[in-house]
Design a protein around this motif. Structure first.
Motif: not given
Lengths: 259, 307
Positions: B11-13, B19-21, B36-41, B52-61
């Motif tokens: 996911k990129s903004y 989120l990098a894979g 994770g520290p603040n901003g880790a994702g 609540l938000t769609a990733p740019d790529a990847g699968a979620i169940r």
């Protein structure tokens, strides 16, 4: 991308509507004063005060002319305040929307609930004016009861327009633009307080493109005991505004909240 | 009945890659910590997992359903304690639960039947009619936890559930979370408190820069990433600088040395030589302890502020 896809409507909005109703019931007295008493005082003050200086307007006493305008104005105000300030509080300040979206609710359900809720409150405000007008003998016949569904429809229309503004608003201060640049001018050119025919053609044309004049054109004849001319057109304009504005408001809200 | 699995989440903004894979999966009935520290994702991961938000790529169940496509239905099986309390301030404690239960389609009678038990669980029995403004921070957190249980979920998402609480309130929350685990609930926990993660989680992951950089049981993560013992060395007030001492002496006595201001962190396989050395030094104080998760966290994510 995809934020402006088709709204998915369902009855899931009802529990959210009931949430707002429960809050309203708890805070009913100030809410009733604001929503009902205020426009009534307006109507009676202007109607009798200003009306005593005026000859007949449109063939009836000024207050009888004003009654339908006041009902529309009251509906507009109640719907707008709810869709702006109250909805914004729930979205931004209290984070009520966030809590609801963590439950099995889509933003579509939530926004529909806000819309129907604001229209419900607006309908009560508009109907109260009808009730007072009837009690004062200003309503000509039971034909005026047709106003009730139309007031609700107008409430939907005005509430959706407000939700667009809320979906864009960075803070409460933003709403002043909407009132100053849209609500107030629209109220003054749409035949609420005086007949539109008093205005230059350009203003009449502008008013005809905005929803409030269509609500007034439906309610005023009904209050005076006549069937409105071109009723289907007026209903279609109000409904068209409501649908288009809801689609837009939902798209903007998705863009803001589901990123 | 599935839990939560994410794989290859990106996911990129704008320009920022958040989120990098990212991939991980919760085993049924476990408490899985996301650190994770603040901003880790972390927040973005939770938002994606809930649809609540769609990733740019990847699968979620989630709960056996694909997200975001069927996220709304999946959330029927999930309870969420958000980072910030968002209780309804106009309602009482019991009304908050009732109104929330309706969002899950529960009939009022069923909701009212569940409410006393939920309030009891949250240590709020007798507070059913209390206004939210009359509740302490700890009570509000517990009520939020009770609200997350109103649908009897299989999976709980807890986003920093004890931030801002005093030790008493924190221990009570921990106790309740352990009870919920015993009932078989699967828990996803984010926290900044490493002791909380060590205490509650069977497995945890440390993330930074939108990817997992360590994963496993707390002990395994510590064993894999850091020396087993730590000696923290400080100067006595007005005495020679610990930092100067460290630069001159520490490297030959410890496997790894970090100098942070006037504190020296020595990481060691074997602490005896260093302790003997320190015993003969005047002007230095020290604290000898086993390595913990916080040491791993700071080693892997660095000591720079993330705000």
């Amino acid at each position: 991308m995809g934020n402006f896809r088709r709204p998915r409507l369902s009855l899931r909005f009802i529990p959210v509507w009931r949430r707002n109703f429960l809050v309203w019931r708890k805070l009913a007295i100030p809410s009733i004063l604001g929503n009902l008493a205020d426009p009534m005082i307006y109507m009676l003050g202007l109607g009798y005060g200003l009306g005593s200086l005026l000859p007949e307007v449109g063939g009836v006493s000024y207050i009888a002319f004003l009654a339908a305008g006041a009902a529309c104005f009251s509906t507009l105000n109640a719907a707008t305040f709810e869709a702006l300030y109250s909805a914004f509080s729930r979205m931004q300040v209290q984070k009520t929307w966030e809590a609801i979206l963590n439950a099995p609710m889509d933003l579509d359900d939530l926004l529909l609930a806000e819309l129907v809720w604001a229209a419900s409150k607006a309908a009560v405000s508009g109907a109260a004016i009808l009730g007072v007008a009837a009690a004062l003998g200003l309503v000509a016949s039971p034909l005026a009861l047709w106003s009730l569904p139309l007031i609700f429809l107008a409430g939907l229309t005005f509430a959706t327009l407000g939700l667009i503004v809320t979906a864009l608003a960075p803070s409460y201060d933003f709403f002043m633009y909407y009132f100053t640049l849209f609500i107030t001018p629209m109220t003054l050119i749409s035949g609420v307080f005086f007949p539109m025919e008093q205005l230059p053609d350009a203003f009449q044309a502008l008013a005809g493109a905005l929803p409030l004049s269509h609500a007034v054109d439906l309610l005023r004849p009904l209050f005076l005991g006549q069937a409105p001319a071109r009723a289907a057109l007026h209903v279609a304009v109000l409904a068209g505004y409501a649908l288009a504005a809801f689609w837009l408001a939902l798209g903007l809200a998705r863009r803001r909240l589901l990123k | 009945m599935g839990t939560l699995s994410v794989s290859g989440l990106r996911k990129s903004y704008g320009e920022a890659l958040v989120l990098a894979g990212l991939s991980f999966e919760l085993a049924r009935g476990e408490c899985y910590g996301l650190l994770g520290p603040n901003g880790a994702g972390k927040t973005t991961t939770l938002r994606c997992a809930l649809g609540l938000t769609a990733p740019d790529a990847g699968a979620i169940r989630l709960a056996g359903l694909p997200v975001p496509e069927r996220a709304r239905e999946a959330r029927m099986r999930v309870g969420i304690v958000p980072q910030m309390d968002n209780l309804d301030p106009d309602f009482t404690a019991a009304e908050n639960l009732l109104v929330y239960a309706r969002y899950f389609g529960l009939a009022d009678a069923e909701a009212r039947r569940r409410i006393p038990g939920l309030l009891e669980f949250a240590g709020l029995a007798g507070r059913a009619d209390a206004r939210i403004s009359a509740l302490s921070g700890g009570m509000k957190r517990r009520l939020t936890l009770a609200r997350a249980l109103v649908n009897d979920p299989d999976i709980l998402f807890l986003d920093e559930p004890t931030t801002g609480l005093d030790p008493q309130a924190r221990h009570l929350i921990w106790e309740r979370l352990k009870q919920l685990q015993q009932q078989g609930k699967t828990v996803l926990l984010t926290t900044h408190f490493m002791d909380e993660a060590e205490r509650l989680c069977q497995r945890l992951a440390i993330m930074d820069g939108g990817r997992l950089i360590a994963e496993g049981s707390p002990r395994a993560v510590i064993a894999a990433h850091i020396e087993p013992e730590v000696v923290e060395v400080f100067s006595e007030l007005g005495e020679a600088s610990a930092a100067d001492w460290a630069r001159a002496e520490a490297a030959r006595l410890a496997s790894r040395v970090e100098i942070v201001g006037e504190t020296v962190f020595c990481y060691l396989e074997e602490s005896r030589p260093l302790l003997d050395h320190l015993a003969g030094r005047r002007g230095l104080r020290y604290l000898h302890r086993p390595a913990n998760l916080e040491d791993v966290f700071l080693k892997l994510t660095g000591r720079e502020l993330r705000d």
